[in-house]
Design a protein around this motif. Structure first.
Motif, mmCIF file in Angstrom:
data_model
loop_
_atom_site.group_PDB
_atom_site.id
_atom_site.type_symbol
_atom_site.label_atom_id
_atom_site.label_comp_id
_atom_site.label_asym_id
_atom_site.label_seq_id
_atom_site.Cartn_x
_atom_site.Cartn_y
_atom_site.Cartn_z
ATOM 1 N N GLU A 81 42.860 43.170 38.700
ATOM 2 C CA GLU A 81 44.039 43.538 39.489
ATOM 3 C C GLU A 81 45.313 43.248 38.721
ATOM 4 O OE1 GLU A 81 42.252 42.792 43.990
ATOM 5 O OE2 GLU A 81 43.351 41.204 42.962
ATOM 6 N N LEU A 82 45.367 42.107 38.068
ATOM 7 C CA LEU A 82 46.573 41.716 37.350
ATOM 8 C C LEU A 82 46.853 42.623 36.156
ATOM 9 C CD1 LEU A 82 46.170 37.861 37.536
ATOM 10 C CD2 LEU A 82 48.185 39.126 38.296
ATOM 11 N N LYS A 83 45.815 43.094 35.516
ATOM 12 C CA LYS A 83 46.012 43.971 34.360
ATOM 13 C C LYS A 83 46.748 45.243 34.731
ATOM 14 C CE LYS A 83 42.012 42.445 31.619
ATOM 15 N NZ LYS A 83 40.672 42.818 31.083
ATOM 16 N N GLY A 84 46.511 45.728 35.957
ATOM 17 C CA GLY A 84 47.169 46.963 36.371
ATOM 18 C C GLY A 84 48.371 46.758 37.270
ATOM 19 N N LEU A 85 48.776 45.508 37.464
ATOM 20 C CA LEU A 85 49.843 45.203 38.413
ATOM 21 C C LEU A 85 51.158 44.981 37.676
ATOM 22 C CD1 LEU A 85 50.360 44.574 41.483
ATOM 23 C CD2 LEU A 85 50.092 42.161 40.870
ATOM 24 N N GLU A 86 52.121 45.849 37.938
ATOM 25 C CA GLU A 86 53.433 45.726 37.324
ATOM 26 C C GLU A 86 54.413 45.095 38.307
ATOM 27 O OE1 GLU A 86 53.724 46.212 34.217
ATOM 28 O OE2 GLU A 86 51.761 47.150 33.963
ATOM 29 N N SER A 87 55.599 44.805 37.816
ATOM 30 C CA SER A 87 56.590 44.108 38.612
ATOM 31 C C SER A 87 56.988 44.891 39.858
ATOM 32 C CB SER A 87 57.831 43.828 37.758
ATOM 33 O OG SER A 87 58.776 43.047 38.456
ATOM 34 N N ARG A 88 56.980 46.216 39.794
ATOM 35 C CA ARG A 88 57.402 47.029 40.932
ATOM 36 C C ARG A 88 56.245 47.424 41.845
ATOM 37 N NH1 ARG A 88 59.651 52.761 39.408
ATOM 38 N NH2 ARG A 88 58.970 53.187 41.535
ATOM 39 N N ASP A 89 55.032 46.987 41.521
ATOM 40 C CA ASP A 89 53.865 47.335 42.330
ATOM 41 C C ASP A 89 53.712 46.373 43.509
ATOM 42 O OD1 ASP A 89 53.229 49.441 40.642
ATOM 43 O OD2 ASP A 89 51.945 48.203 39.372
ATOM 44 N N PHE A 90 52.926 46.799 44.501
ATOM 45 C CA PHE A 90 52.669 46.009 45.698
ATOM 46 C C PHE A 90 51.331 45.302 45.541
ATOM 47 C CE2 PHE A 90 55.604 49.314 46.817
ATOM 48 C CZ PHE A 90 56.464 48.742 47.731
ATOM 49 N N PRO A 91 51.329 43.991 45.397
ATOM 50 C CA PRO A 91 50.079 43.267 45.104
ATOM 51 C C PRO A 91 49.193 43.097 46.319
ATOM 52 C CG PRO A 91 51.901 41.728 45.245
ATOM 53 C CD PRO A 91 52.504 43.101 45.393
ATOM 54 N N PRO A 92 47.891 42.937 46.103
ATOM 55 C CA PRO A 92 46.997 42.573 47.213
ATOM 56 C C PRO A 92 47.412 41.230 47.816
ATOM 57 C CG PRO A 92 45.736 43.279 45.289
ATOM 58 C CD PRO A 92 47.156 43.128 44.840
ATOM 59 N N ARG A 93 47.272 41.110 49.110
ATOM 60 C CA ARG A 93 47.633 39.845 49.756
ATOM 61 C C ARG A 93 46.761 38.699 49.261
ATOM 62 N NH1 ARG A 93 47.603 42.277 55.679
ATOM 63 N NH2 ARG A 93 49.220 43.849 55.395
ATOM 64 N N ALA A 94 45.511 39.011 48.981
ATOM 65 C CA ALA A 94 44.617 37.965 48.483
ATOM 66 C C ALA A 94 45.103 37.439 47.136
ATOM 67 C CB ALA A 94 43.198 38.503 48.354
ATOM 68 N N LEU A 95 45.678 38.315 46.306
ATOM 69 C CA LEU A 95 46.184 37.874 45.006
ATOM 70 C C LEU A 95 47.427 37.006 45.188
ATOM 71 C CD1 LEU A 95 45.586 38.158 41.967
ATOM 72 C CD2 LEU A 95 47.245 40.024 41.920
ATOM 73 N N TYR A 96 48.261 37.377 46.136
ATOM 74 C CA TYR A 96 49.404 36.506 46.442
ATOM 75 C C TYR A 96 48.911 35.147 46.949
ATOM 76 C CZ TYR A 96 53.879 34.902 48.272
ATOM 77 O OH TYR A 96 55.015 34.168 48.519
ATOM 78 N N GLY A 97 47.831 35.171 47.704
ATOM 79 C CA GLY A 97 47.232 33.915 48.134
ATOM 80 C C GLY A 97 46.789 33.050 46.965
ATOM 81 N N ARG A 98 46.267 33.693 45.915
ATOM 82 C CA ARG A 98 45.870 32.925 44.736
ATOM 83 C C ARG A 98 47.083 32.279 44.072
ATOM 84 N NH1 ARG A 98 41.654 30.721 44.282
ATOM 85 N NH2 ARG A 98 40.479 32.653 44.614
ATOM 86 N N TYR A 99 48.181 33.015 44.019
ATOM 87 C CA TYR A 99 49.428 32.438 43.496
ATOM 88 C C TYR A 99 49.841 31.225 44.320
ATOM 89 C CZ TYR A 99 54.522 31.900 43.908
ATOM 90 O OH TYR A 99 55.794 31.387 44.036
ATOM 91 N N LEU A 100 49.784 31.352 45.639
ATOM 92 C CA LEU A 100 50.166 30.237 46.497
ATOM 93 C C LEU A 100 49.249 29.038 46.281
ATOM 94 C CD1 LEU A 100 50.842 32.204 49.812
ATOM 95 C CD2 LEU A 100 52.566 31.157 48.329
ATOM 96 N N ALA A 101 47.961 29.289 46.130
ATOM 97 C CA ALA A 101 47.009 28.202 45.922
ATOM 98 C C ALA A 101 47.279 27.489 44.595
ATOM 99 C CB ALA A 101 45.583 28.745 45.961
ATOM 100 N N GLN A 102 47.481 28.262 43.530
ATOM 101 C CA GLN A 102 47.716 27.638 42.225
ATOM 102 C C GLN A 102 49.072 26.933 42.172
ATOM 103 O OE1 GLN A 102 46.946 30.114 38.812
ATOM 104 N NE2 GLN A 102 44.732 29.930 39.123
ATOM 105 N N THR A 103 50.068 27.506 42.849
ATOM 106 C CA THR A 103 51.377 26.851 42.885
ATOM 107 C C THR A 103 51.294 25.543 43.660
ATOM 108 O OG1 THR A 103 52.467 29.014 42.762
ATOM 109 C CG2 THR A 103 53.799 27.156 43.512
ATOM 110 N N TRP A 104 50.537 25.562 44.748
ATOM 111 C CA TRP A 104 50.311 24.328 45.509
ATOM 112 C C TRP A 104 49.681 23.255 44.617
ATOM 113 C CZ3 TRP A 104 51.170 21.887 50.079
ATOM 114 C CH2 TRP A 104 50.301 20.865 50.443
ATOM 115 N N ASP A 105 48.664 23.642 43.882
ATOM 116 C CA ASP A 105 48.007 22.680 42.990
ATOM 117 C C ASP A 105 48.979 22.152 41.937
ATOM 118 O OD1 ASP A 105 45.635 23.004 44.355
ATOM 119 O OD2 ASP A 105 44.806 24.454 42.922
ATOM 120 N N ALA A 106 49.828 23.033 41.398
ATOM 121 C CA ALA A 106 50.780 22.617 40.364
ATOM 122 C C ALA A 106 51.814 21.651 40.930
ATOM 123 C CB ALA A 106 51.473 23.845 39.764
ATOM 124 N N VAL A 107 52.272 21.908 42.140
ATOM 125 C CA VAL A 107 53.252 21.022 42.776
ATOM 126 C C VAL A 107 52.641 19.650 43.012
ATOM 127 C CG1 VAL A 107 54.526 20.625 44.923
ATOM 128 C CG2 VAL A 107 54.617 22.871 43.816
#
Length: 665
Positions: free
Chosen positions: A130-156
């Motif tokens: 998904e990330l390989k084909g996802l550009e800045s102006r594209d609409f990401p899957p909600r599950a992928l945004y969830g992965r960002y939230l999970a990893q950001t939580w871990d980093a914090v």
């Protein structure tokens, strides 16, 4: 009361808002100087021994960060309604405590793509694809945004300062009650823990059914019908719906497009590009026949294809931040209809006609824009009839803007039957998709872009009693919200193209505007019809409510909220309508920021804070994801100001954290 040198904070809700509360608590705590032995501080600023240690407990049955809405296991077909460059969990607003870790979703997306190229990415293969084909102006899957939230939580959490601990209790909170020392937080399993301060970051909570919904569900249970009440699409078992059978779907907003995707692409159907530039749908044979209904009879309009959240060519000339905030700064409480809307109305007209003159110069007379600009500059109510006169004399009839008609394109039109109706809806969808593709060269989309940009200014201007209660009820929430949502909060344009393809393939039909639903007990079926459409009514054994659950605290189906209301620890906010009679608003009654709950007597409950959706009676439209980098918003150079509303939730979380920790600067 802080005891044993430990300040205990309970965060109820582990989704993005709860995660923001934790992130801000850690960031603010990291700025505090080491406490002296006899230093004083407290939650809410009350005198107490200053805590050397901060203990945060997050309560949520789902993983902190994504929470329930953004959980990573949901179908990949469900996409966000904003592009990759938009959302963030981490603030960038000046003046807030510096973040300890993390960044925006777009920064995370770029970092993950770099890790993929370097062979160091730890994400699942599906997410990497998904990330390989996802550009800045594209609409990401909600599950992928969830992965960002999970990893950001871990980093914090990994960057948490010394003296802090964060733990997660994977359970739902059933009750928050007062104790002599603070609060007792009791989970559904009966276990209770003490807290000195509580942050309610509840997000969406289930709603009690309306009388009509309860009657439909009851009839379905007795007649062997199938009724699916309002719910998040990711929570529904869509495999239950049988192939080939007619399914009524009520609601054509954002949830509708998730229903549509789940029952078409989700069942093996395919969209391909046709020779005429339109999408073509190839069915799998497993789809039901969907018949969709909404008050307007058409879905939300699709978003314009832009590389920015706000159209760079659209500048607000009248509803600037300075103009919108002038009355408040002068100590005057303005009216939405009389003071704010006329400014945004001017900007909307100018965005439309200036675009029209640029892309279709033959549609306007010579000197039209100069005359329109002069008319829009007229002080007082005289501007509107003068502008209407200029438009009448200077614009060909077919290209004159009827702003209200944009929100109700089928109003006043009768169809002989549903075939005629669907043909008109399909033409509407094709034109809307074409307008989205034209982007900044489409006058209608730029009028909508002005509305969209204006909302960012309005959010700041109307918050915390910024307008009269009557105009909040009858104007802002009464008519404008529905218009703006239907025009400026629509799905990605690709969803509009897909819906058009499904209508051409005979998979989706419509009921018509102002639909009426009932149960025909003799026929054992749900029935829907529109007073504007002739022919037989639609009958089905299945009815899906594609509506978001009501966000109203008085209707919440929540043991926690019900208990807080019954105990008098919180109360709904009441607002007076045009008749002066107070009526319950959707959110809780709270103090000025930082938002502490007001109890049944109207007194602040020290140590009990509200963050997010339950602030809907004092904030408007701020309960969405925070906007990354709102302080470089284009088009604001004329007054040199950004849009602080973009990161309002993060600023609220920062203010709550400072109040809990006794930090004043």
């Amino acid at each position: 009361m802080v005891r044993g040198g430990i300040l205990r904070v309970a965060v109820v809700g582990g989704g993005p808002r709860g995660a923001s509360a934790v992130e801000r608590l850690l960031a603010v705590h990291a700025q505090r100087p080491a406490p002296a032995h006899d230093a004083v501080a407290s939650p809410g600023g009350r005198p107490a021994a200053r805590a050397a240690l901060l203990e945060i407990t997050v309560y949520d049955p789902f993983s902190p960060g994504p929470g329930k809405v953004w959980r990573t296991a949901q179908p990949r077909l469900f996409v966000m309604n904003t592009q990759s460059f938009y959302p963030t969990l981490i603030p960038s607003e000046p003046g807030l405590a510096p973040p300890l870790a993390g960044g925006s979703f777009d920064a995370w997306r770029e970092a993950q793509r770099a890790a993929i190229d370097a062979g160091t990415c730890t994400l699942a293969a599906e997410e990497q694809a998904e990330l390989k084909g996802l550009e800045s102006r594209d609409f990401p899957p909600r599950a992928l945004y969830g992965r960002y939230l999970a990893q950001t939580w871990d980093a914090v959490l990994a960057a948490a300062p010394p003296g802090t601990t964060v733990r997660h209790v994977p359970a739902e909170v059933a009750r928050v009650g007062r104790t002599p020392h603070g609060f007792a937080v009791t989970c559904a399993n009966g276990r209770a823990q003490e807290a000195d301060a509580v942050v309610l970051a509840l997000g969406h909570v289930p709603a009690q059914p309306s009388a009509e919904q309860a009657a439909l569900a009851d009839a379905a249970a007795h007649l062997g019908l199938h009724y699916l009440p309002p719910a998040a699409p990711a929570d529904v078992d869509w495999d239950r719906l049988p192939a080939g059978e007619t399914v009524l779907v009520r609601g054509m907003g954002l949830n509708f497009f998730d229903v549509m995707a789940a029952l078409t692409e989700g069942r093996g159907g395919r969209f391909t590009e046709g020779h005429d530039g339109r999408l073509v749908y190839t069915p799998s044979g497993r789809e039901p026949h969907l018949v969709a209904a909404s008050r307007r009879g058409v879905p939300y309009r699709g978003k314009a294809d832009l590389d920015a959240y706000y159209a760079p060519s659209v500048e607000l000339r009248w509803l600037t931040r300075a103009a919108a905030l002038a009355a408040r700064q002068a100590g005057i409480q303005p009216s939405f209809d009389q003071d704010l809307w006329p400014l945004l109305h001017r900007d909307t007209l100018w965005a439309y006609y200036s675009t029209l003159a640029r892309v279709e110069p033959a549609a306007v007379s010579e000197g039209f824009l100069e005359e329109l600009s002069a008319a829009l500059a007229v002080e007082g109510p005289g501007w509107e009839p003068r502008a209407s006169e200029v438009v009448h004399d200077g614009v060909v009839p077919a290209r004159r803007l009827d702003l209200r008609a944009l929100g109700a394109p089928l109003a006043g039109w009768h169809a002989a039957d549903r075939a005629e109706l669907d043909a008109r809806v399909l033409a509407y969808l094709d034109e809307d998709a074409a307008g989205s593709a034209r982007g900044e060269d489409d006058p209608v989309k730029m009028a909508i872009a002005a509305l969209h940009r204006g909302r960012a200014v309005l959010k700041e201007a109307v918050a915390d009693g910024g307008i009269t209660e009557a105009s909040w009820v009858s104007g802002l929430r009464g008519w404008f919200e529905g218009l703006a949502e239907g025009l400026a909060s629509g799905p990605p344009a690709q969803r509009i193209r897909q819906l058009a393809a499904l209508m051409r393939a005979g998979i989706v039909g419509t009921v018509g505007p102002e639909p009426r639903f009932w149960v025909d007990r003799s026929a054992r079926s749900f029935t829907a019809t529109s007073p504007w459409v002739g022919g037989p009514e639609v009958r089905a054994r299945w009815l899906v409510e594609a509506l978001a659950p009501a966000n109203a605290v008085a209707r919440a189906d929540s043991t926690l909220l019900s208990g807080l209301l019954a105990d008098g620890l919180v109360r709904p906010r009441f607002l007076a309508g045009a008749d002066g009679v107070p009526q319950p608003a959707t959110g809780l009654d709270v103090t000025a920021p930082p938002y502490r709950a007001l109890d049944v007597n109207g007194l602040p409950v020290e140590g009990l804070y509200v963050l997010g959706l339950q602030l809907s009676a004092v904030q408007w439209g701020t309960a969405i994801a925070a906007e990354a980098h709102p302080f470089a918003a284009p088009g604001e150079a004329h007054d040199g100001a950004p849009y602080p509303s973009g990161q309002r939730t993060l600023r609220d979380a920062d203010a709550i954290a400072r109040h809990i920790l006794g930090v004043t600067s």
